[in-house]
Design a protein around this motif. Structure first.
Motif, short mmCIF file in Angstrom:
data_model
loop_
_atom_site.label_atom_id
_atom_site.label_comp_id
_atom_site.label_asym_id
_atom_site.label_seq_id
_atom_site.Cartn_x
_atom_site.Cartn_y
_atom_site.Cartn_z
N ASP A 317 34.62 -3.95 22.52
CA ASP A 317 35.06 -5.17 22.56
C ASP A 317 36.27 -5.34 22.33
O ASP A 317 37.31 -4.51 22.26
CB ASP A 317 34.36 -5.82 21.43
CG ASP A 317 34.67 -5.34 20.02
OD1 ASP A 317 35.87 -5.54 19.43
OD2 ASP A 317 33.62 -4.31 19.36
N GLN A 318 36.81 -6.61 22.24
CA GLN A 318 38.25 -7.06 22.25
C GLN A 318 38.82 -7.15 20.86
O GLN A 318 40.06 -7.26 20.80
CB GLN A 318 38.33 -8.02 23.08
CG GLN A 318 37.75 -8.52 24.34
CD GLN A 318 38.44 -7.67 25.61
OE1 GLN A 318 39.45 -8.10 25.81
NE2 GLN A 318 37.76 -7.12 26.38
N LEU A 319 38.11 -6.98 19.80
CA LEU A 319 38.41 -7.26 18.65
C LEU A 319 38.76 -5.96 17.58
O LEU A 319 39.61 -5.78 17.18
CB LEU A 319 37.69 -8.31 17.96
CG LEU A 319 37.58 -9.56 18.42
CD1 LEU A 319 36.51 -10.46 17.55
CD2 LEU A 319 38.89 -10.27 18.60
N VAL A 353 49.72 1.27 23.35
CA VAL A 353 48.96 0.20 24.21
C VAL A 353 47.75 0.08 23.41
O VAL A 353 47.06 0.73 22.92
CB VAL A 353 48.43 1.15 25.68
CG1 VAL A 353 47.36 0.33 26.20
CG2 VAL A 353 49.71 1.50 26.46
N TYR A 354 47.48 -1.20 23.26
CA TYR A 354 46.17 -1.88 22.43
C TYR A 354 46.21 -3.34 22.83
O TYR A 354 47.20 -3.86 23.30
CB TYR A 354 46.20 -1.28 21.06
CG TYR A 354 47.30 -2.25 20.15
CD1 TYR A 354 46.48 -3.02 19.09
CD2 TYR A 354 48.60 -2.54 20.29
CE1 TYR A 354 47.12 -3.98 18.31
CE2 TYR A 354 49.28 -3.27 19.50
CZ TYR A 354 48.54 -3.92 18.42
OH TYR A 354 49.23 -4.93 17.45
N HIS A 355 45.23 -3.79 22.36
CA HIS A 355 44.86 -5.41 22.50
C HIS A 355 45.59 -6.00 21.23
O HIS A 355 45.09 -6.21 20.27
CB HIS A 355 43.56 -5.92 22.39
CG HIS A 355 43.16 -6.89 23.22
ND1 HIS A 355 42.25 -7.72 22.41
CD2 HIS A 355 43.48 -7.59 24.09
CE1 HIS A 355 42.17 -8.82 23.38
NE2 HIS A 355 43.04 -8.77 24.11
N LEU A 359 42.19 -5.53 15.89
CA LEU A 359 41.86 -4.18 15.22
C LEU A 359 41.62 -3.14 16.19
O LEU A 359 41.09 -2.06 15.48
CB LEU A 359 40.85 -4.60 14.03
CG LEU A 359 41.27 -5.31 12.95
CD1 LEU A 359 40.10 -5.46 12.01
CD2 LEU A 359 42.51 -4.98 11.95
N THR A 360 41.93 -3.21 17.32
CA THR A 360 41.45 -2.30 18.24
C THR A 360 42.38 -1.20 18.14
O THR A 360 43.60 -1.08 17.44
CB THR A 360 41.44 -2.79 19.63
OG1 THR A 360 43.04 -3.37 19.90
CG2 THR A 360 40.67 -3.92 20.07
N SER A 361 41.96 0.09 18.31
CA SER A 361 42.97 1.30 17.96
C SER A 361 43.91 1.47 19.24
O SER A 361 44.03 0.63 20.13
CB SER A 361 42.10 2.67 18.35
OG SER A 361 41.47 2.78 19.30
N LYS A 362 44.94 2.36 18.98
CA LYS A 362 45.99 2.29 19.73
C LYS A 362 46.44 3.78 20.19
O LYS A 362 45.96 4.62 19.66
CB LYS A 362 47.37 2.17 18.75
CG LYS A 362 47.31 0.63 17.87
CD LYS A 362 48.32 0.56 17.01
CE LYS A 362 48.42 -0.86 16.18
NZ LYS A 362 47.17 -1.08 15.64
N ILE A 363 46.91 3.74 21.67
CA ILE A 363 47.04 4.85 22.22
C ILE A 363 48.58 4.80 22.75
O ILE A 363 49.16 3.74 22.99
CB ILE A 363 46.15 5.18 23.42
CG1 ILE A 363 46.13 4.05 24.33
CG2 ILE A 363 44.73 5.40 23.07
CD1 ILE A 363 45.13 4.18 25.62
N LEU A 364 49.23 5.89 23.27
CA LEU A 364 50.70 6.02 23.51
C LEU A 364 50.42 5.66 24.82
O LEU A 364 49.89 6.03 25.97
CB LEU A 364 50.92 7.50 23.30
CG LEU A 364 51.20 8.02 21.95
CD1 LEU A 364 51.85 9.31 22.06
CD2 LEU A 364 52.28 7.02 21.03
N PHE A 365 51.66 4.96 25.35
CA PHE A 365 51.84 4.57 26.89
C PHE A 365 52.03 5.79 27.78
O PHE A 365 51.44 5.58 28.75
CB PHE A 365 53.23 3.43 26.72
CG PHE A 365 53.58 3.23 28.23
CD1 PHE A 365 52.95 2.06 28.70
CD2 PHE A 365 54.70 3.64 28.68
CE1 PHE A 365 53.18 2.02 30.28
CE2 PHE A 365 55.03 3.58 29.91
CZ PHE A 365 54.32 2.46 30.79
N ASP A 560 33.14 -10.02 23.27
CA ASP A 560 32.69 -9.11 23.33
C ASP A 560 32.54 -8.34 24.77
O ASP A 560 31.85 -7.37 24.92
CB ASP A 560 31.04 -9.57 23.51
CG ASP A 560 30.86 -10.51 24.67
OD1 ASP A 560 31.97 -11.07 25.33
OD2 ASP A 560 29.72 -11.13 24.79
N SER A 561 33.77 -8.35 25.57
CA SER A 561 33.97 -7.89 26.77
C SER A 561 33.12 -8.03 27.67
O SER A 561 33.02 -7.20 28.60
CB SER A 561 34.25 -6.34 26.35
OG SER A 561 35.50 -5.78 25.77
#
Length: 752
Positions: A317-319, A353-355, A359-365, A560-561
């Motif tokens: 989901d987006q949150l 990169v994240y929303h 509270l979405t998790s983060k990844i490296l660009f 909810d994507s």
């Protein structure tokens, strides 16, 4: 003869050293995270179709066993090709690591072998088995039917009548006990009270007798035993409605599908050969001639629908959902050609990169860019668009530009083709193997090519976030200017220079776009804003999209994507209709259906009336087209076979019905369905006929949905199959994976 062929296949496989090692079994580490690394015992089963693994106690110890069906493995990735394995790269070398990717939504399985040799043994062995399973004919697969194995409770290789009754329940059929016993006794040639080896196969063949197909076979057979070549030609001409050289086609079908050498010498086809032909890709509802690249790929990018993803990094989901480079890998492997990257300032100077603001998790660009490099052109050679939402400071924008340049190298499009500014967008053919960046840009393409901007380090651009839904068309122009002045973002020249043909601009109005037309500018709308424009100015919207690219994305309320219906946007000629690829449902079914054609390359040429800006096509009034010619579509739903159970209750049996949906312009939106068949998901027969009139057939998509009827609650979903009307093959054909349903299809089609 059949069993002998099957045994020869497996004997050749089991003579392989890698497979012998897998049959013995080995210990490997299952990796879930940097801290979760557990040893498991893996072993290939004797059926050479499944791998079992369990907790490491001893090879003979009992415990929970996890089963892997090799048919479910979509790909095997070697090395550190997942985030999990990348996280332990300093601990385990790449040559010991590999990842199993599954076709379903099951999570990937990351493994580390004890040695590089052992890893290669499993990788090569599994690939050989998967290739063998894919190449195996339907007859060879019969004896490996998994439910036959599952029904054999005591694993003695035999099946008594009680086990047969359990099997029937598993196979979704409520068969009369006396009839089941009669079939059992007919198959029990050894008269031992149980079935084994070829008796299994005989029982299965009697159980799966196709009376509907046998009826057609006998209708066209002169002697009731076989189809002569002349009989087969009559079938192709009259039933399959084929035009052209049916004589040569009949010869090819006999040569390709007839298992009996004797019948081949007689230039005839037996019922087994007829079944194999109808069950092949040639008997699919999807016209084989539309599977490969068949469209003109030399037109401007804006003349194509482009398979596009929204928030590609999200797996949920987006949150609170997980962000992962796996989202990019999966989307690109599905033929997606436009992926979204939301970039924010990260720690240690590395963009993430994240929303944002969730509270979405983060990844490296840089990990995202690496994934795009590795998977951009695995399934399609046509260009990939990186749709970048840039929320970074100037310093981290420069880091983004460095990563794009250093990682992508010459795959990144950094300048116009041949160094010239054209008057239109280049084509997919022109841009093969190239990655384009869609983002904000300082100045225009002409200024950049002429060097007018010089070497300034930064510039100001309008900071219009895609999440904002400001209806500027209803604002006074001075008010718009004041708003634009108040909201500016500083943009680094390095990142700006990475943008060539896809400059993101804010939309003002269709009139403004027409008078200030720049072919390289891309506007973006939320689904709700796009619907508003479609209602108020549908023809202008289509005309706008004949000149330049438009991107549509889900409203911010879809936390909810979930997905909107993309057909509405395709009706307006919108090219980049971005969907949440991680969410199954009608939206993604339609997207997969549209892009299943043209080699699944991610680009589908729009109809001619949507490419010519001199023509005015209004999606609400398709009958006003100059070349208006409606199509009458007739579908007879004949039968279904081996539909899966959807209710986990032991004694539940499916009551199936088939719904046919037409998705297209508003006049074409329609749904019709068959009766439901009570208590038979195994071989239901309908022979129900449905009729549709379609006014814009070039845009129509047909979706077949199979449901389990329920009187008191919502029907349960069983399966679906979606394809463009223009790709449908006439005649007696199959739809759904595994040739699960038979239909007779007739459509008065013009050449589309």
């Amino acid at each position: 003869q059949y069993s002998g062929r099957r045994l020869m296949v497996w004997a050749s496989l089991q003579g392989d050293d890698n497979l012998q090692s897998m049959l013995v079994g080995t210990v490997m580490r299952k990796i879930k995270s940097r801290t979760w690394k557990k040893q498991r015992y893996f072993k290939l089963q004797d059926d050479c179709m499944t791998i079992w693994y369990k907790m490491l106690r001893s090879p003979s110890s009992s415990g929970l066993i996890i089963k892997i069906w090799l048919n479910d493995v979509e790909a095997i990735r070697e090395g550190h090709q997942s985030e999990v394995l990348l996280s332990i790269a300093d601990e385990f070398p790449a040559d010991r690591c590999f990842t199993l990717v599954f076709r379903s939504r099951r999570s990937n399985l990351d493994l580390v072998a004890e040695s590089a040799e052992e890893a290669q043994s499993w990788i090569k062995g599994m690939r050989k088995l998967i290739e063998s399973l894919e190449n195996m004919g339907e007859r060879e697969k019969l004896d490996q039917y998994p439910l036959l194995r599952k029904a054999d409770k005591n694993n003695d290789g035999r099946m008594n009548f009680k086990e047969v009754q359990d099997l029937l329940r598993m196979m979704n059929v409520d068969m009369n006990e006396h009839h089941a016993l009669r079939l059992f006794m007919m198959a029990d040639k050894s008269q031992t009270g149980s079935l084994e080896d070829d008796e299994f196969v005989l029982f299965y063949k009697m159980l799966t007798e196709r009376e509907d197909i046998l009826r057609v076979f006998q209708e066209y057979s002169t002697d009731g035993q076989k189809l002569s070549q002349s009989d087969l030609e009559d079938f192709l001409r009259e039933e399959q409605l084929e035009r052209g050289d049916v004589h040569q086609h009949a010869q090819q079908l006999i040569e390709g599908y007839e298992p009996s050498d004797t019948a081949k010498l007689l230039k005839a086809m037996t019922f087994d050969g007829f079944l194999m032909y109808l069950g092949s890709s040639e008997g699919s509802i999807f016209n084989p001639q539309r599977r490969g690249i068949f469209q003109d790929m030399t037109r401007p990018l804006c003349h194509y629908f482009i398979s596009s993803s929204h928030n590609t990094y999200l797996m949920e989901d987006q949150l609170r959902g997980q962000s992962s480079v796996e989202g990019y890998i999966r989307a690109l492997n599905r033929g997606c050609r436009c992926v979204e990257v939301d970039c924010w300032d990260g720690a240690n100077g590395e963009p993430i990169v994240y929303h944002g603001h969730t509270l979405t998790s983060k990844i490296l660009f840089k990990d995202v860019v690496n994934a795009v490099l590795n998977y951009a052109f695995k399934v399609s050679e046509y260009p990939v668009i990186l749709s970048i939402e840039n929320h970074c400071c100037v310093e981290q924008q420069r880091v983004m530009a460095q990563h794009l340049n250093h990682i992508l190298g010459d795959k990144l499009l950094k300048s116009t083709l041949e160094g010239k500014v054209s008057s239109r967008l280049p084509s997919p053919e022109d841009l093969k193997g190239k990655i384009l960046v869609k983002a904000k840009k300082i100045g225009g393409l002409e200024e950049n090519c002429n060097g007018i901007l010089g070497d300034s380090f930064t510039g100001l651009v309008s900071d219009e976030d895609e999440a904002a839904e400001i209806d500027e068309e209803n604002l006074h122009r001075d008010s718009v200017r004041r708003r634009m002045k108040k909201s500016k973002q500083r943009l680094s020249k390095e990142l700006s220079d990475c943008v060539v043909y896809c400059k993101s601009v804010h939309f003002i109005s269709f009139r403004h776009s027409q008078s200030h037309f720049k072919f390289y500018e891309v506007t973006s709308f939320t689904e709700s804003k796009a619907r508003k424009h479609l209602r108020e100015a549908g023809a202008e919207f289509v005309c706008h999209n004949s000149r330049q690219l438009t991107r549509i994305y889900p409203t911010g309320f879809r936390t909810d994507s979930s997905n909107f219906n993309p057909q509405e946007m395709w009706n307006a000629g919108c090219q980049i209709v971005a969907l949440n690829f991680q969410t199954a449902g009608e939206g993604m079914d339609l997207n997969d259906g549209l892009f299943s054609q043209n080699g699944q390359c991610g680009y589908v040429l729009k109809p001619s009336f949507m490419r010519d800006n001199e023509k005015r096509f209004d999606p609400d009034m398709p009958q006003k087209r100059d070349d208006y010619q409606p199509v009458v579509l007739t579908i007879q739903v004949i039968s279904g076979q081996q539909l899966p159970k959807v209710n986990i209750k032991k004694d539940s049996i499916v009551d199936p019905l088939v719904r046919v949906e037409i998705h297209g312009v508003p006049m074409d939106q329609a749904k019709q369905e068959t009766r439901y068949i009570e208590n038979n998901g195994f071989n239901p027969v309908w022979y129900d006929t449905l009729h549709f009139t379609i006014h814009a057939p070039e845009l129509a998509i047909v979706r077949f949905v199979v449901e389990d009827y329920d009187k008191t609650s919502k029907n349960d979903f069983v399966g679906q199959y979606t394809l463009p009307l223009s790709c449908m093959q006439q005649g007696m054909v199959f739809f759904l994976p595994g040739n699960s349903c038979t239909v007779r299809l007739a459509a008065f089609l013009k050449d589309m």
